[in-house]
Scaffold this active site. Structure first.
Site, PDB file in Angstrom:
ATOM      1  N   HIS A   1     -13.313   4.994   3.734  1.00  0.00           N
ATOM      2  CA  HIS A   1     -12.386   4.191   4.860  1.00  0.00           C
ATOM      3  C   HIS A   1     -12.515   4.920   6.288  1.00  0.00           C
ATOM      4  O   HIS A   1     -12.614   6.093   6.266  1.00  0.00           O
ATOM      5  CB  HIS A   1     -10.898   4.027   4.212  1.00  0.00           C
ATOM      6  CG  HIS A   1     -10.726   3.443   2.978  1.00  0.00           C
ATOM      7  ND1 HIS A   1     -11.000   3.974   1.890  1.00  0.00           N
ATOM      8  CD2 HIS A   1     -10.781   2.045   2.549  1.00  0.00           C
ATOM      9  CE1 HIS A   1     -10.835   3.190   1.033  1.00  0.00           C
ATOM     10  NE2 HIS A   1     -10.657   1.869   1.349  1.00  0.00           N
TER      11      HIS A   1
ATOM     12  N   ASP B   1       0.843  -1.095  -0.003  1.00  0.00           N
ATOM     13  CA  ASP B   1      -0.038   0.004  -0.089  1.00  0.00           C
ATOM     14  C   ASP B   1       0.964   1.387   0.083  1.00  0.00           C
ATOM     15  O   ASP B   1       0.477   2.257  -0.727  1.00  0.00           O
ATOM     16  CB  ASP B   1      -0.983  -0.005   1.273  1.00  0.00           C
ATOM     17  CG  ASP B   1      -1.974  -0.866   1.027  1.00  0.00           C
ATOM     18  OD1 ASP B   1      -2.347  -1.454  -0.026  1.00  0.00           O
ATOM     19  OD2 ASP B   1      -2.963  -0.805   2.083  1.00  0.00           O
TER      20      ASP B   1
ATOM     21  N   HIS C   1      -5.029   7.843   7.455  1.00  0.00           N
ATOM     22  CA  HIS C   1      -4.453   6.618   8.100  1.00  0.00           C
ATOM     23  C   HIS C   1      -3.307   6.454   8.588  1.00  0.00           C
ATOM     24  O   HIS C   1      -2.759   5.697   9.322  1.00  0.00           O
ATOM     25  CB  HIS C   1      -4.439   5.383   6.990  1.00  0.00           C
ATOM     26  CG  HIS C   1      -5.901   5.183   6.298  1.00  0.00           C
ATOM     27  ND1 HIS C   1      -6.941   4.866   7.335  1.00  0.00           N
ATOM     28  CD2 HIS C   1      -6.278   5.175   5.233  1.00  0.00           C
ATOM     29  CE1 HIS C   1      -7.946   4.752   6.134  1.00  0.00           C
ATOM     30  NE2 HIS C   1      -7.498   4.910   5.038  1.00  0.00           N
TER      31      HIS C   1
ATOM     32  N   GLY D   1      -2.078   2.742   4.593  1.00  0.00           N
ATOM     33  CA  GLY D   1      -3.015   2.918   3.512  1.00  0.00           C
ATOM     34  C   GLY D   1      -2.961   4.226   2.771  1.00  0.00           C
ATOM     35  O   GLY D   1      -3.678   5.105   2.740  1.00  0.00           O
TER      36      GLY D   1
ATOM     37  N   ASP E   1     -14.505   9.833   3.896  1.00  0.00           N
ATOM     38  CA  ASP E   1     -14.099   8.803   3.095  1.00  0.00           C
ATOM     39  C   ASP E   1     -14.557   7.496   3.409  1.00  0.00           C
ATOM     40  O   ASP E   1     -15.139   7.377   4.427  1.00  0.00           O
ATOM     41  CB  ASP E   1     -12.541   8.758   3.588  1.00  0.00           C
ATOM     42  CG  ASP E   1     -11.468   8.200   2.642  1.00  0.00           C
ATOM     43  OD1 ASP E   1     -10.692   9.011   1.930  1.00  0.00           O
ATOM     44  OD2 ASP E   1     -11.644   6.930   2.583  1.00  0.00           O
TER      45      ASP E   1
ATOM     46  N   ASP F   1     -14.084   8.196  -2.356  1.00  0.00           N
ATOM     47  CA  ASP F   1     -14.121   7.030  -2.583  1.00  0.00           C
ATOM     48  C   ASP F   1     -15.495   6.081  -2.023  1.00  0.00           C
ATOM     49  O   ASP F   1     -15.525   4.939  -2.346  1.00  0.00           O
ATOM     50  CB  ASP F   1     -12.983   6.298  -2.089  1.00  0.00           C
ATOM     51  CG  ASP F   1     -12.522   6.412  -0.755  1.00  0.00           C
ATOM     52  OD1 ASP F   1     -13.222   7.403   0.016  1.00  0.00           O
ATOM     53  OD2 ASP F   1     -11.402   6.227  -0.300  1.00  0.00           O
TER      54      ASP F   1
ATOM     55  N   TYR G   1     -10.341   6.922  -6.263  1.00  0.00           N
ATOM     56  CA  TYR G   1      -9.758   6.092  -7.233  1.00  0.00           C
ATOM     57  C   TYR G   1     -10.478   6.119  -8.540  1.00  0.00           C
ATOM     58  O   TYR G   1      -9.904   5.544  -9.467  1.00  0.00           O
ATOM     59  CB  TYR G   1      -9.489   4.884  -6.597  1.00  0.00           C
ATOM     60  CG  TYR G   1      -8.856   5.241  -5.398  1.00  0.00           C
ATOM     61  CD1 TYR G   1      -7.794   5.679  -4.819  1.00  0.00           C
ATOM     62  CD2 TYR G   1      -9.467   4.893  -4.066  1.00  0.00           C
ATOM     63  CE1 TYR G   1      -7.074   5.989  -4.111  1.00  0.00           C
ATOM     64  CE2 TYR G   1      -9.175   5.335  -2.890  1.00  0.00           C
ATOM     65  CZ  TYR G   1      -7.708   5.791  -2.771  1.00  0.00           C
ATOM     66  OH  TYR G   1      -7.498   6.218  -1.380  1.00  0.00           O
TER      67      TYR G   1
END
Ligand SMILES: [Zn+2]
Length: 386
Positions: free
Chosen positions: A166, A87, A129, A137, A164, A253, A297
């Site tokens: 995540h 990552d 992250h 990440g 986000d 995302d 992405y």
């Protein structure tokens, strides 16, 4: 009193945060992303420069900076501190590029605190992250956590909203025990997605219990469930917490087209969420609002439109009817090359991003509201505001 235009944080250093071709977090996104903002009249006016070591050490261990600097000089070598193949791979100049992302959010925070502007947007920021002593990440230094730390040095109470897909685990961890920082992260459940955390029982440590808020959503949750959850919890939490500044992370995302996750949010809903954050900043925090980007992405169809929604919200401007045809033509070939064509013609998406509603998605949307109700009850039962 007329508000000055928001700061737009972008400059030559922004594109140096580059893990190499083939990595999903690509600086290619700044080409279509910034140029679409420019069609809206935006002019980048704060070029990121590296934060100092002393500033980075507000939130990161000195020994970790040494590791990043060593990789920055010599990217080859065994993985350490979360940096290595995978990552978050090493690259030449990694320290300076990462420190510049952190510096961009930090200077924007300082401009807001001085009263130069009320709003600022740093599309290249949002590296949520990164942990005190390790990368994670795609994130090396945690720019939202650093901007929050700057506000906390002046005693300002900070509401952090992380949109986000995540979990905003690094920001939550860094400010875990600080009752003056409320973090609210809405994300796809850690049962299905990296980083595997962000559950309702993560409430903060010590005096800070009740100031860390997590809304984990099922895969398939769409704009209706996502927005309903935000619209339920954010106004109540802001009123309870009484922030003096708002920091937000607008990873793109969660979008239905994103290749790395499984929610079905739209740019329309992202715009509505950004306007909700703006309204809370004005209601409780004198307008003080730092917005960052984050993940995302689908570089051509989604990220530029998502950033535009944040920018329009920060300008209190209506969403234009159409995206300029010249901009779409400019990026059509690149979008096709990366299998992200055609580029939509509007900033807002059609309902459900034009995808069919499935029964499982309807169930996920309904469940999102129930999760939000349960989380709000849980948090309000613990939250003690000094
Ligand atoms: Zn505003």
């Amino acid at each position: 009193m007329a508000l000055s235009a928001p700061l737009l944080v972008f400059g030559p250093r922004s594109t140096t945060y580059d893990f190499g071709s083939g990595h999903p977090l690509t600086p290619r996104r700044f080409g279509p992303g910034i140029s679409l903002l420019e069609t809206l009249g935006a002019v980048p006016n704060l070029a990121p420069e590296p934060a100092s070591d002393a500033e980075l050490e507000w939130i990161h261990d000195a020994a970790y900076l040494d590791v990043v600097k060593a990789f920055s000089r010599e990217p080859l070598g065994p993985s350490r501190a979360g940096i290595g193949p995978g990552d978050t791979p090493a690259f030449a100049g990694m320290h300076e590029a990462s420190a510049a992302v952190a510096g961009g959010s930090l200077r924007a925070m300082e401009a807001i605190k001085r009263g130069d502007v009320v709003h600022a947007f740093h599309p290249g920021g949002g590296l949520h992250h990164a942990m005190p002593a390790r990368a994670s990440g795609f994130c090396v230094y945690d720019d939202p956590a650093l901007a929050i730390a700057r506000a906390r040095r002046d005693g300002l109470r900070v509401l952090y909203v992380d949109l986000d897909v995540h979990h905003g685990d690094g920001v939550q961890a860094i400010h875990w025990s600080d009752p003056g920082v409320m973090t609210v992260s809405i994300h796809e459940t850690g049962l299905a997605l990296f980083p595997g955390t962000g559950f309702p029982d993560e409430l903060g440590g010590g005096d800070a219990v009740g100031t860390k808020v997590n809304l984990p959503l099922d895969p398939g949750t769409g704009e209706r469930g996502w927005l309903a959850a935000l619209e339920l919890v954010l106004p109540v939490l802001a009123e309870a917490f009484q922030p003096e500044i708002v920091v937000s992370q607008h990873g793109a995302d969660a979008h239905a087209f994103d290749p790395l996750a499984h929610l079905r949010v739209t740019t329309t809903a992202m715009g509505t969420a950004a306007r909700l954050v703006d309204s809370l900043a004005h209601r409780w925090a004198g307008g003080r609002w730092l917005a960052t980007g984050g993940g995302g992405y689908d570089v051509y169809r989604v990220v530029p439109r998502a950033w535009s929604q944040v920018w329009l919200a920060a300008n209190h401007a209506p969403v234009p009817d159409a995206i300029p045809a010249t901009w779409r033509e400019q990026w059509a070939a690149d979008a096709g090359r990366y299998d992200q064509a055609p580029i939509p013609a509007t900033f807002d998406d059609p309902p459900n991003a034009g995808l069919p509603y499935r029964a499982a998605d309807e169930a996920a949307d309904a469940r999102a509201l129930r999760i939000a109700e349960q989380v709000l009850d849980l948090v309000l039962g613990h939250l003690r505001v000094p």
